[in-house]
Scaffold this motif. Structure first.
Motif, PDB file in Angstrom:
ATOM      1  N   VAL A 104      51.249  51.460   8.626  1.00  0.00           N
ATOM      2  CA  VAL A 104      52.854  51.646   9.003  1.00  0.00           C
ATOM      3  C   VAL A 104      53.653  50.988   7.757  1.00  0.00           C
ATOM      4  O   VAL A 104      53.191  49.951   7.442  1.00  0.00           O
ATOM      5  N   PRO A 105      54.467  51.838   7.368  1.00  0.00           N
ATOM      6  CA  PRO A 105      55.172  50.901   6.212  1.00  0.00           C
ATOM      7  C   PRO A 105      55.987  49.602   6.410  1.00  0.00           C
ATOM      8  O   PRO A 105      56.284  49.498   7.914  1.00  0.00           O
ATOM      9  N   THR A 106      56.076  48.892   5.815  1.00  0.00           N
ATOM     10  CA  THR A 106      56.424  47.660   5.950  1.00  0.00           C
ATOM     11  C   THR A 106      57.790  47.372   6.458  1.00  0.00           C
ATOM     12  O   THR A 106      58.363  46.508   7.455  1.00  0.00           O
ATOM     13  N   ASP A 107      58.752  48.164   5.898  1.00  0.00           N
ATOM     14  CA  ASP A 107      60.264  48.254   6.331  1.00  0.00           C
ATOM     15  C   ASP A 107      60.303  48.876   7.556  1.00  0.00           C
ATOM     16  O   ASP A 107      61.171  48.173   8.375  1.00  0.00           O
ATOM     17  N   THR A 108      59.474  49.583   8.163  1.00  0.00           N
ATOM     18  CA  THR A 108      59.255  50.145   9.443  1.00  0.00           C
ATOM     19  C   THR A 108      59.148  48.733  10.493  1.00  0.00           C
ATOM     20  O   THR A 108      59.999  48.829  11.448  1.00  0.00           O
ATOM     21  N   MET A 109      58.162  48.091   9.943  1.00  0.00           N
ATOM     22  CA  MET A 109      57.846  46.855  11.079  1.00  0.00           C
ATOM     23  C   MET A 109      59.057  45.942  11.007  1.00  0.00           C
ATOM     24  O   MET A 109      59.505  45.342  12.250  1.00  0.00           O
ATOM     25  N   ILE A 110      59.619  45.665   9.732  1.00  0.00           N
ATOM     26  CA  ILE A 110      60.663  44.952   9.709  1.00  0.00           C
ATOM     27  C   ILE A 110      61.811  45.377  10.514  1.00  0.00           C
ATOM     28  O   ILE A 110      62.680  44.561  11.233  1.00  0.00           O
ATOM     29  N   SER A 111      62.223  46.661  10.552  1.00  0.00           N
ATOM     30  CA  SER A 111      63.273  46.974  11.310  1.00  0.00           C
ATOM     31  C   SER A 111      62.838  47.080  12.706  1.00  0.00           C
ATOM     32  O   SER A 111      64.139  46.878  13.479  1.00  0.00           O
ATOM     33  N   ARG A 112      61.663  47.340  13.113  1.00  0.00           N
ATOM     34  CA  ARG A 112      61.343  47.031  14.536  1.00  0.00           C
ATOM     35  C   ARG A 112      61.528  45.714  15.066  1.00  0.00           C
ATOM     36  O   ARG A 112      62.222  45.493  16.056  1.00  0.00           O
ATOM     37  N   TYR A 113      61.081  44.921  14.362  1.00  0.00           N
ATOM     38  CA  TYR A 113      61.327  43.337  14.336  1.00  0.00           C
ATOM     39  C   TYR A 113      62.988  43.036  14.827  1.00  0.00           C
ATOM     40  O   TYR A 113      62.972  42.374  15.629  1.00  0.00           O
ATOM     41  N   ASN A 114      63.579  43.488  13.865  1.00  0.00           N
ATOM     42  CA  ASN A 114      65.164  43.228  14.049  1.00  0.00           C
ATOM     43  C   ASN A 114      65.518  43.606  15.360  1.00  0.00           C
ATOM     44  O   ASN A 114      66.423  43.247  16.107  1.00  0.00           O
ATOM     45  N   ALA A 115      65.161  44.908  15.532  1.00  0.00           N
ATOM     46  CA  ALA A 115      65.677  45.547  16.997  1.00  0.00           C
ATOM     47  C   ALA A 115      65.150  44.705  18.015  1.00  0.00           C
ATOM     48  O   ALA A 115      65.948  44.601  19.116  1.00  0.00           O
ATOM     49  N   MET A 116      63.986  44.144  17.789  1.00  0.00           N
ATOM     50  CA  MET A 116      63.356  43.502  19.109  1.00  0.00           C
ATOM     51  C   MET A 116      64.073  42.101  19.165  1.00  0.00           C
ATOM     52  O   MET A 116      64.366  41.739  20.272  1.00  0.00           O
ATOM     53  N   ARG A 117      64.557  41.544  18.154  1.00  0.00           N
ATOM     54  CA  ARG A 117      65.000  40.186  18.194  1.00  0.00           C
ATOM     55  C   ARG A 117      66.279  40.573  18.606  1.00  0.00           C
ATOM     56  O   ARG A 117      67.096  39.726  19.356  1.00  0.00           O
ATOM     57  N   SER A 118      67.043  41.498  18.331  1.00  0.00           N
ATOM     58  CA  SER A 118      68.540  41.815  18.923  1.00  0.00           C
ATOM     59  C   SER A 118      68.453  41.967  20.426  1.00  0.00           C
ATOM     60  O   SER A 118      69.470  41.835  21.093  1.00  0.00           O
ATOM     61  N   ASP A 174      55.372  41.219   3.321  1.00  0.00           N
ATOM     62  CA  ASP A 174      56.304  41.800   3.966  1.00  0.00           C
ATOM     63  C   ASP A 174      56.244  41.902   5.465  1.00  0.00           C
ATOM     64  O   ASP A 174      57.117  41.908   6.298  1.00  0.00           O
ATOM     65  N   TYR A 175      54.810  42.340   5.803  1.00  0.00           N
ATOM     66  CA  TYR A 175      54.429  42.271   7.151  1.00  0.00           C
ATOM     67  C   TYR A 175      54.726  40.920   7.835  1.00  0.00           C
ATOM     68  O   TYR A 175      54.992  40.685   9.067  1.00  0.00           O
ATOM     69  N   MET A 176      54.611  39.761   7.197  1.00  0.00           N
ATOM     70  CA  MET A 176      54.945  38.574   7.720  1.00  0.00           C
ATOM     71  C   MET A 176      56.323  38.252   7.875  1.00  0.00           C
ATOM     72  O   MET A 176      56.650  37.601   8.747  1.00  0.00           O
ATOM     73  N   LYS A 177      57.272  39.019   7.438  1.00  0.00           N
ATOM     74  CA  LYS A 177      58.653  39.160   7.767  1.00  0.00           C
ATOM     75  C   LYS A 177      58.880  39.736   9.275  1.00  0.00           C
ATOM     76  O   LYS A 177      60.134  39.817   9.516  1.00  0.00           O
ATOM     77  N   ALA A 178      57.897  40.567   9.605  1.00  0.00           N
ATOM     78  CA  ALA A 178      57.995  41.280  10.686  1.00  0.00           C
ATOM     79  C   ALA A 178      57.724  40.909  12.104  1.00  0.00           C
ATOM     80  O   ALA A 178      57.565  41.308  12.914  1.00  0.00           O
ATOM     81  N   ALA A 179      57.540  39.333  12.054  1.00  0.00           N
ATOM     82  CA  ALA A 179      57.213  38.730  13.284  1.00  0.00           C
ATOM     83  C   ALA A 179      57.277  37.378  13.182  1.00  0.00           C
ATOM     84  O   ALA A 179      57.770  36.747  12.069  1.00  0.00           O
ATOM     85  N   ASP A 180      57.288  36.467  14.317  1.00  0.00           N
ATOM     86  CA  ASP A 180      57.522  35.206  14.475  1.00  0.00           C
ATOM     87  C   ASP A 180      56.199  34.417  14.454  1.00  0.00           C
ATOM     88  O   ASP A 180      55.977  33.347  14.165  1.00  0.00           O
ATOM     89  N   ILE A 181      55.033  35.097  15.066  1.00  0.00           N
ATOM     90  CA  ILE A 181      53.787  34.680  15.127  1.00  0.00           C
ATOM     91  C   ILE A 181      52.928  35.904  14.765  1.00  0.00           C
ATOM     92  O   ILE A 181      53.037  36.876  15.189  1.00  0.00           O
ATOM     93  N   VAL A 182      52.128  35.553  13.664  1.00  0.00           N
ATOM     94  CA  VAL A 182      51.108  36.706  13.253  1.00  0.00           C
ATOM     95  C   VAL A 182      49.712  36.307  13.293  1.00  0.00           C
ATOM     96  O   VAL A 182      49.315  35.135  13.220  1.00  0.00           O
ATOM     97  N   THR A 183      48.692  37.181  13.822  1.00  0.00           N
ATOM     98  CA  THR A 183      47.629  36.951  14.003  1.00  0.00           C
ATOM     99  C   THR A 183      46.621  38.054  13.383  1.00  0.00           C
ATOM    100  O   THR A 183      47.387  38.929  12.803  1.00  0.00           O
ATOM    101  N   PHE A 184      45.660  37.909  13.313  1.00  0.00           N
ATOM    102  CA  PHE A 184      44.457  39.013  12.658  1.00  0.00           C
ATOM    103  C   PHE A 184      43.118  38.909  13.159  1.00  0.00           C
ATOM    104  O   PHE A 184      42.818  38.045  14.004  1.00  0.00           O
ATOM    105  N   ASP A 185      42.559  39.961  12.981  1.00  0.00           N
ATOM    106  CA  ASP A 185      41.224  40.178  13.453  1.00  0.00           C
ATOM    107  C   ASP A 185      40.020  40.433  12.244  1.00  0.00           C
ATOM    108  O   ASP A 185      40.595  41.181  11.529  1.00  0.00           O
ATOM    109  N   ILE A 186      38.947  39.639  12.173  1.00  0.00           N
ATOM    110  CA  ILE A 186      38.039  39.960  11.669  1.00  0.00           C
ATOM    111  C   ILE A 186      36.732  39.465  12.198  1.00  0.00           C
ATOM    112  O   ILE A 186      36.589  38.397  12.678  1.00  0.00           O
ATOM    113  N   TYR A 187      35.756  40.303  12.399  1.00  0.00           N
ATOM    114  CA  TYR A 187      34.470  40.085  13.263  1.00  0.00           C
ATOM    115  C   TYR A 187      33.267  40.120  12.355  1.00  0.00           C
ATOM    116  O   TYR A 187      32.621  41.161  12.399  1.00  0.00           O
ATOM    117  N   PRO A 188      33.134  38.735  11.701  1.00  0.00           N
ATOM    118  CA  PRO A 188      31.783  38.869  10.462  1.00  0.00           C
ATOM    119  C   PRO A 188      30.431  39.381  11.146  1.00  0.00           C
ATOM    120  O   PRO A 188      29.678  40.048  10.479  1.00  0.00           O
TER     121      PRO A 188
END
Length: 500
Positions: free
Chosen positions: A130-144, A179-193
């Motif tokens: 997913v393009p980062t600008d799409t994620m940032i745009s969605r974030y701004n809409a959700m915050r609004s 840029d993905y970091m700009k699309a949220a207030d809390i960020v998590t990730f998964d990796i299962y070694p």
């Protein structure tokens, strides 16, 4: 070489904390009027995408948050979670924004999962991430739509395994994470070694804290980072199922590296689909309940500021397993949280509390029913591979701790020390730290695997103390490299892995 990754001396730990000092000490929860609790006794422990009917069972194990609702939120789902008392982070829809039960919603989930990976196409196959600008745009809409709850995203394993091929055309594009970091207030990730099908990752639990470190770095530590923890064999054979020890180690590795919350991935698909597999596994359920109780009991400690100085750690064998630590102080008690970062052999470490007074308390090893004698403000302990030891020492005044351990007479001897570069493996740039016990004319050089000199990073007279230098390998090929520090007739060296 990969087995030596994440081996950091006390200096690297201090530098990491110093870089992140602006916001690493506590996640900002008070600004979210309808977010989760801002009480110091609360520490987020989540499960992913579960049926709300299981909320009571998860609450009984110490889980205090659910993330994701299948095809929701619906009124029924929210009512069920509210009845049980389990807050949820879920998609933002009309029901969630208007429901009479919306007070059980603690945050909004942006994108179902892993927007940084190749995305499944409706007609089959996969497209780009997913393009980062799409994620940032969605974030701004959700915050609004709602400024009272945080927006949450869950990224994939490319955050830690930076060449993860599952990102498709976005593979190795680590720049996108800033840029993905700009699309949220809390960020998590998964990796299962443990359950990973990738040989480079499989069994290397240190990928979990590496993901935490990378995201903190990419986001300038401006927002909380959480980690997902494996707890079943997922889609792999039972032979690749994490042990209870693996799960505890992954949790504490993440916390020691600054994770502000974590959650369990509960699903498995083999021999049949089961979304709540560890609830059906008595041994794992008991272990996770114990882990959750320990973390919750230490929540005020974990939510307190991390000390940048005051404690140092010296390894018995600098080529043995690495041991990382986090230091906290609460009330009159000092906490030293530690983890062995590799799975082979063993090592010992001496921990020294740099204080202006003699501390008379013994060291209590939390959860192990043992104590260690403190002698001259130091104690020693042994670590097997991936061991976790949590220490607390009472009767320690924060005012008595030396704030600049470089001024303490026991800080360094008259020799030289070099640290494992960090991060390692690395993709372009890495930091090499070293210590000098006295004024010295030094040379710090980098060599390739053939013994040919690549560059001289430092060649000058330097003062005693701790130093760092950045090595920019963006113009070099992947491979094994060596670095050597020479001061007079003393020489120390290390090795590092460049992966592109």
């Amino acid at each position: 070489m990969l087995s030596s990754v994440l081996r950091k001396s006390r200096f690297q730990i201090l530098i990491l904390i110093a870089v992140f000092s602006l916001s690493a000490n506590a996640q900002d929860k008070t600004k979210w009027a309808n977010g989760f609790s801002d009480d110091s006794t609360f520490f987020p422990i989540a499960v992913w995408l579960q049926n709300p009917s299981l909320a009571g069972q998860y609450l009984s194990t110490g889980v205090n948050l659910q993330i994701g609702l299948w095809k929701g939120p619906t009124e029924r789902q929210l009512a069920e979670l509210k009845s049980a008392g389990l807050p949820v982070i879920c998609n933002q829809n009309d029901v969630g924004l208007t429901s009479a039960n919306r007070d059980i919603i603690a945050g909004w989930l942006q994108h179902p999962d892993e927007p940084d990976n190749a995305q499944r196409l409706p007609e089959g196959g996969y497209g780009p991430c997913v393009p980062t600008d799409t994620m940032i745009s969605r974030y701004n809409a959700m915050r609004s739509a709602d400024t009272t709850r945080p927006v949450f995203i869950s990224l994939g394993q490319g955050t830690a395994y930076t060449d993860f091929p599952g990102r498709g055309t976005c593979a190795s594009a680590t720049w996108m994470y800033e840029d993905y970091m700009k699309a949220a207030d809390i960020v998590t990730f998964d990796i299962y070694p443990v359950t990973s099908k990738y040989e480079m990752v499989q069994g290397n639990l240190w990928y979990v804290p590496q993901g935490v470190d990378n995201l903190r770095n990419w986001g300038n530590d401006s927002k909380p980072i959480w980690a997902w923890i494996e707890s079943t064999h997922i889609k792999s054979p039972d032979t690749l199922k994490p042990t209870t020890h693996d799960v505890r180690t992954e949790v504490w590795m993440a916390l020691i590296h600054g994770a502000k919350g974590f959650g369990y991935f509960c699903h498995e698909w083999v021999p049949e689909f089961n979304e709540h597999a560890w609830l059906d596994d008595p041994e794992m359920k008991a272990a996770i309940t114990s882990i959750n109780a320990q973390v919750t009991g230490l929540a005020p400690v974990l939510n307190s500021p991390t000390l940048e100085t005051g404690v140092s750690r010296d390894l018995d064998d600098i080529y043995g397993i690495g041991i990382d630590m986090m230091v906290k102080h609460l009330g009159d008690t000092l906490y030293i949280l530690t983890a062995g970062m590799e799975d082979f052999g063993s090592n010992g470490a001496t921990f020294t509390i740099h204080a202006d007074t003699d501390i008379v308390s013994n060291v209590i090893v939390i959860g192990e029913e043992r104590e260690i004698e403190l002698t001259n403000n130091s104690f020693h302990d042994l670590f097997d591979g991936y061991a976790v030891h949590l220490y607390k020492i009472g009767g320690v005044s924060k005012e008595d701790l030396v704030t600049g351990i470089e001024d303490h007479p026991s800080y360094a001897d008259n020799g030289i020390k070099i640290d494992q570069n960090y991060p390692n493996p690395f993709t372009n740039k890495t930091i090499i730290g070293y210590e000098l016990g006295e004024v010295a004319e030094i040379e710090l050089s980098v060599y390739n695997s053939s013994g040919q000199i690549v560059t001289i990073l430092v060649d000058e007279l330097q003062m005693p103390g701790c130093h760092t230098v950045e090595f920019d390998a963006s113009g070099l090929h992947s491979g094994l490299y060596f670095y050597r520090l020479k001061a007079g007739d003393q020489v120390v060296s290390g090795e590092m892995s460049l992966i592109k």
